[in-house]
Design an enzyme around this catalytic site. Structure first.
Site: not given
Lengths: 278, 405
Positions: A60, A49
């Site tokens: 995040d 990824e």
């Protein structure tokens, strides 16, 4: 046909969970990123990824935010991410998945983005701020080009909502281990394994788990209950903490340990529910 | 009626958030719909707005300002006279009542200038709720007074060190907190931004501004105003004034912050500003599709304005819709024009406006000239939203005017 799904299933057939490591594109430096990507794929990563850096990554935690910021200041953008992916693709057949927020995709153009995915050998895309409700335009375009779109299921996703996601996703379902952002240090919730099994029972697709998974012990614990395991922040943190001349070796060791943990468990499930389901 | 069922205003709005938040947005929408049908909710809100916030706020005829402008008869909607000194509390009181209905024990919010933070901390104190406010490190520095006020009100002020360290990053950080603590926490967004249903909820709670204005101007002048003027950062005070006049033949003018741009000199693409509708392009920021400030790669740009409350690279989706439809006109004024307007109102009317509101005031001379050019004989009835008071800005102003206090 989904190369992502097929890869996960064939790994599962070996009684292993698929290991899906994460790297931020162009971090810490473009050349080193390429070397790390290939190292990961050679030493146990079953898929990779790759995160496109974004100025406002609201899903995040601080670790990936910092790597994103650094990649941006290295001049990495969507176009350059695709160029880097093209380089990786030259050296591997394993699935490559892009993680990006929706705004850079919109700025690049939905159609252009899907075309660049095909052209540079990207098999699927994860867009954390694009829930099914807003995804129909992208889904149509990506589907036409044969690019998978992996949707997320969270601990807060209820039974009424799950079929919507199950119907939209392709490649796999990304199960978010805990409420929170990537790389949370909290210990994994006790109900995680039960939730994972529930989702796997209902899912048309393999189910991979991510968010806050950092150690081989956690991987070993989850492997019997997940078709794939995503490790992101822990890898980025290791890169941040290691001198650049040692980082390739360190990451190689780390990936080997994580991969080993995906097949360590003696409690490996006997019934392969996903195999044979299309 | 907008937004539509999926939370869109035309192509704008929507819900661009991580999956973890989606069920909470549906829960909020449901709770809000139920609350609005419940007479006891309306009654409690109305009572608090009256007895605690101090509503209705006056509609004041600014005669000396009007005389100077000649062809404009200007009324000021005095939101600066609300408890806590700005319009922000109209929304926070409403949302705290909602949070309580949903059984949430903890309140979080972002703040830029600190006005929304203070209004949130106030409402949380009123209901004995735990309250955490995210604020950019740079804003904490330039709005020390409001930081202190929030702490006195029992809120915890959490400095945000990521990105540009201003409002945009405070929103990111608040969303991250919300994703993490979704089960017991309600996020009070301070403007008509964010994912659906927030732009709708905040607009509805702020619409009390326009509703009162309509009644008051009918009483005072026997007719509707010709023009409404308000500043636009995220756009909550302006939507609050505009929305109740949506179907009427009333001109809407939103004034954005041109920052350090000087309209008189050539290409200024590098110059910092916060005129999102004027110079931005459509994209997704903080959960909704709207005009935003971004580069060609879709990275969000830093905004700049001397008014911290306008210093934001996004804007409410309903404004983007009004812009494309031509329902509202969006203009911008610079930092220095806003400072001049601040001084003018202080001298002519004895009112210190917030620097945000001073942007709206700064457009009046240009509006007067424009109208003069087209229809020299006419008089125009204008209502300007004086969204907040200027006490919080005296340090910023002193610095800009190179005076030490």
């Amino acid at each position: 046909m989904s190369h992502i799904k097929d890869t996960i299933l064939s790994v599962n057939e070996k009684k292993e969970s698929a290991l899906i490591p994460f790297l931020t594109a162009g971090f810490p430096k473009p050349d080193l990123f390429l070397e790390l990507a290939l190292t990961i794929l050679e030493s146990g990563g079953d898929l990779l990824e790759i995160g496109i850096p974004f100025s406002d990554p609201l899903a995040d935690g601080p670790t990936i935010q910092a790597s994103s910021q650094e990649a941006l200041s290295n001049g990495i953008n969507v176009r350059k991410t695709f160029e880097l992916c093209r380089e990786i693709r030259k050296n591997t057949d394993k699935p490559l998945i892009l993680m990006t927020y929706i705004n850079p995709v919109l700025a690049y153009g939905l159609k252009e983005f899907a075309e660049s995915c095909v052209e540079t050998g990207i098999n699927g895309v994860i867009i954390p701020d694009l829930p099914p409700e807003e995804a129909s335009d992208w889904k149509d375009i990506a589907g036409e080009k044969g690019v998978d779109t992996i949707f997320l299921v969270a601990p807060t996703t209820n039974k009424e909502r799950f079929p919507l996601i199950n119907g939209y996703t392709s490649g796999f379902i990304y199960y978010v281990s805990t409420t929170g952002v990537t790389g949370s240090t909290k210990k994994l919730p006790e109900e995680l394994i039960r939730n994972l099994e529930d989702v796997r029972k209902l899912s048309r697709w393999p189910v991979a788990v991510g968010f806050g998974i950092s150690t081989p012990e956690q991987v070993a614990m989850l492997a019997p209950h997940a078709d794939g395991i995503i490790v992101g922040s822990a890898i980025i943190r290791k890169i941040q903490e290691t001198d650049s001349d040692k980082v390739v070796d360190e990451i190689k060791t780390m990936i080997k340990q994580l991969k080993k943990a995906t097949c360590l468990s003696s409690r490996w499930r006997s019934s392969e529910a996903k195999a044979g389901v299309s | 009626m907008l937004p539509d069922i999926s939370g869109h205003f035309g192509k704008y709005g929507g819900r661009f958030v991580p999956e973890t938040l989606m069920p909470a947005l549906y829960e909020l929408e449901e709770a809000y719909t139920q609350a609005r049908k419940d007479p006891s909710f309306e009654e409690e809100l109305e009572n608090l707005l009256k007895s605690y916030v101090g509503r209705p706020t006056p509609l004041y005829y600014a005669s000396r300002l009007s005389d100077q402008l000649g062809n404009l008869k200007v009324y000021l909607k005095r939101e600066d006279l609300n408890h806590t000194g700005a319009h922000k509390i109209n929304n926070t009181i409403g949302q705290v009542l909602l949070a309580r209905r949903m059984g949430k024990k903890r309140i979080i919010a972002e703040t830029g200038a600190g006005q929304h933070g203070v209004a949130t901390a106030t409402a949380a104190a009123l209901f004995g709720m735990e309250c955490d406010i995210y604020m950019g490190e740079i804003d904490i520095e330039r709005q020390a007074l409001n930081v202190f006020r929030m702490k006195m009100l029992g809120a915890q002020v959490i400095p945000v060190k990521s990105g540009s360290k201003t409002l945009k990053d405070a929103v990111n950080e608040t969303i991250r907190d919300w994703v993490t603590n979704i089960r017991n926490t309600h996020y009070i967004i301070g403007s008509v931004v964010g994912p659906h249903p927030y732009p709708m909820i905040v607009r509805d709670f702020q619409s009390v501004i326009g509703e009162e204005t309509r009644e008051q101007i009918m009483e005072l002048e026997g007719k509707l105003p010709d023009i409404l003027v308000a500043c636009v950062g995220g756009g909550s005070n302006s939507i609050g004034l505009f929305y109740p006049f949506f179907d009427d033949p009333v001109e809407f003018i939103g004034v954005e912050a041109a920052g350090e741009k000087d309209p008189a000199t050539g290409d200024q693409t590098e110059v910092k500003h916060a005129a999102t509708l004027g110079f931005g392009t459509p994209g997704v920021l903080h959960g909704s599709m709207s005009y935003i400030l971004q580069d060609h790669d879709g990275q969000i740009l830093e905004a700049h304005s001397i008014a911290a409350g306008l210093d934001y690279p996004g804007v409410g989706p309903e404004h983007s819709f009004y812009k494309d439809k031509g329902r509202a006109r969006y203009v911008s004024v610079t930092d220095s024009e806003a400072i001049k307007a601040f001084n003018r109102l202080a001298e002519l009317e004895g009112i210190l406006p917030a620097l945000e509101s001073a942007h709206a005031l700064a457009y009046l001379p240009r509006l007067s000239e424009e109208k003069e050019k087209h229809n020299p004989q006419d008089q125009w009835l204008v209502v300007l939203n004086l969204s907040g008071r200027g006490d919080k800005d005296v340090h910023t102003l002193a610095e800009a005017m190179e005076v030490s206090i």
